[in-house]
Design a protein around this motif. Structure first.
Motif, PDB file in Angstrom:
ATOM      1  N   GLY A 193       0.843  -1.138  -0.098  1.00  0.00           N
ATOM      2  CA  GLY A 193       0.072   0.189  -0.009  1.00  0.00           C
ATOM      3  C   GLY A 193       0.900   1.365  -0.174  1.00  0.00           C
ATOM      4  N   ALA A 194       0.262   2.479   0.434  1.00  0.00           N
ATOM      5  CA  ALA A 194       0.968   3.648   0.619  1.00  0.00           C
ATOM      6  C   ALA A 194       0.507   4.344   1.619  1.00  0.00           C
ATOM      7  CB  ALA A 194       0.666   4.515  -0.587  1.00  0.00           C
TER       8      ALA A 194
ATOM      9  N   GLU B  50       5.772   4.412  -0.368  1.00  0.00           N
ATOM     10  CA  GLU B  50       5.129   3.214  -1.106  1.00  0.00           C
ATOM     11  C   GLU B  50       5.707   1.923  -0.759  1.00  0.00           C
ATOM     12  OE1 GLU B  50       4.427   4.259  -5.072  1.00  0.00           O
ATOM     13  OE2 GLU B  50       3.391   6.053  -4.798  1.00  0.00           O
TER      14      GLU B  50
ATOM     15  N   ARG C  15      -4.742   3.222  -2.670  1.00  0.00           N
ATOM     16  CA  ARG C  15      -3.996   1.885  -3.062  1.00  0.00           C
ATOM     17  C   ARG C  15      -4.352   0.807  -2.432  1.00  0.00           C
ATOM     18  NH1 ARG C  15       0.601   4.626  -5.139  1.00  0.00           N
ATOM     19  NH2 ARG C  15       1.214   2.552  -5.705  1.00  0.00           N
TER      20      ARG C  15
ATOM     21  N   SER D 201      -2.991  -1.881   2.971  1.00  0.00           N
ATOM     22  CA  SER D 201      -1.844  -1.412   3.412  1.00  0.00           C
ATOM     23  C   SER D 201      -1.308  -2.242   4.683  1.00  0.00           C
ATOM     24  CB  SER D 201      -1.698  -0.093   3.838  1.00  0.00           C
ATOM     25  OG  SER D 201      -2.380   0.089   4.965  1.00  0.00           O
TER      26      SER D 201
ATOM     27  N   ASP E 135      -3.112   5.584   2.392  1.00  0.00           N
ATOM     28  CA  ASP E 135      -3.794   6.329   0.963  1.00  0.00           C
ATOM     29  C   ASP E 135      -4.781   5.315   0.545  1.00  0.00           C
ATOM     30  OD1 ASP E 135      -4.529   6.976  -1.446  1.00  0.00           O
ATOM     31  OD2 ASP E 135      -2.473   7.268  -2.128  1.00  0.00           O
TER      32      ASP E 135
END
Length: 299
Positions: free
Chosen positions: A76-77, A91, A114, A117, A111
């Protein structure tokens, strides 16, 4: 093999990383160092394995003083921002080594665009002589983290050295941080300085550590290592095993911690609270700053 180990460190203690809700959104944190089972492991104060199924998770504006935070994104980010104007995106595979020093206020927000995470955050203590230094950042994009492969073993050298490869990260407290992936049937020998404390944290799969006759350790497990000059590990399973080996030079100093503040005495902690709430001595910019990330985030 990464090096010659003559006296392998055995596993002295096994600690499961227990899941709990923390922060905002759907963040789940599995804490192995810094919890009730292991308060600290000099010079390490905390190890969190944080995840979010939706990516909509966050740790809005919060302060730190007296130590370093090491954020390593696995999936993820995340967006980060601080009161000094430093901001950016982390990232999958990226690293941020933040020295909070005398004081910083920042935010870390997932985020959701994305997706799911996951990442590790390590807190590394600073010596009494370095606790009040100016804050600084070191960041490495995934492509810039040195890597090596040998005999079915892959390493990402986040801090320290392995396979003759050195990381560009400068550690205020001498630290080794290595991300290993062992293919099925592979064997690792990794030297560790004799006087350093060391542990393994298993991210995925299962491996055998310290002795070939040891029971396999599975994901979300922390293994404290005993004395010796290095680690031996084996993958006897049919799938790869991914883990981090982290070691550091003990500071052997008193630790007084109150949440995000880590000093050496109660008086220093009290002064830190006074500095923070009066916006002085390193926290001046906290008076008016609010992160854009936090303003745009709701749980």
């Amino acid at each position: 093999m990464a090096g010659v180990v003559t006296s392998a460190r055995l596993v002295a203690r096994t600690i499961p990383a227990r899941a709990a809700r923390e922060g905002s959104g759907d963040a789940v944190v599995r804490r192995s160092i810094g919890g009730y089972e292991l308060k600290r492991f000099d010079p390490f104060l905390l190890l969190d394995d944080g995840s979010s199924e939706t990516g909509k998770a966050g740790f809005p504006d919060h302060p730190h003083r007296g130590f370093e935070t090491v954020s390593y994104v696995l999936q993820g980010a995340w967006k980060h921002e601080d009161f000094g104007g430093h901001k950016g995106n982390l990232e999958a595979g990226d690293l941020q080594w933040m020295t909070a020093g005398r004081g910083i206020v920042h935010s870390e927000i997932g985020d959701p665009s994305r997706g799911k995470s996951r990442g590790l955050q390590l807190w590394v203590n600073l010596s009494s002589q370095k606790k009040m230094i100016e804050p600084r950042y070191q960041e490495l994009k995934s492509r810039d983290i040195p890597e090596g492969v040998k005999d079915g073993v892959k390493v990402r050298v986040i801090a320290g050295e392995a396979f003759g490869i050195k990381s560009p990260i400068y550690t205020m407290t001498p630290t080794m941080y290595l991300d290993f992936t062992l293919d099925p049937g592979s064997h690792l020998q990794q030297p560790i300085p004799l006087t350093w404390n060391a542990f393994v944290y298993v991210i995925e799969g299962e491996g055998v550590f310290g002795s070939l006759t040891s029971s396999p350790a599975k994901s979300y497990t922390l293994l404290l290592l005993g004395s010796g000059d290095g680690l031996e590990a084996w993958n006897k399973s049919s799938k790869p095993v991914k883990f981090v080996l982290i070691a550091g030079q003990p500071l052997n100093e008193p630790v007084v911690q109150h949440g995000p503040f880590v000093m050496n005495t109660r008086e220093e902690i009290e002064k830190t609270f006074n500095d923070y709430y009066s916006y002085t001595n390193g926290f001046e910019r906290a008076r008016t700053w609010r992160s854009e990330n936090a303003r745009g985030f709701s749980s």
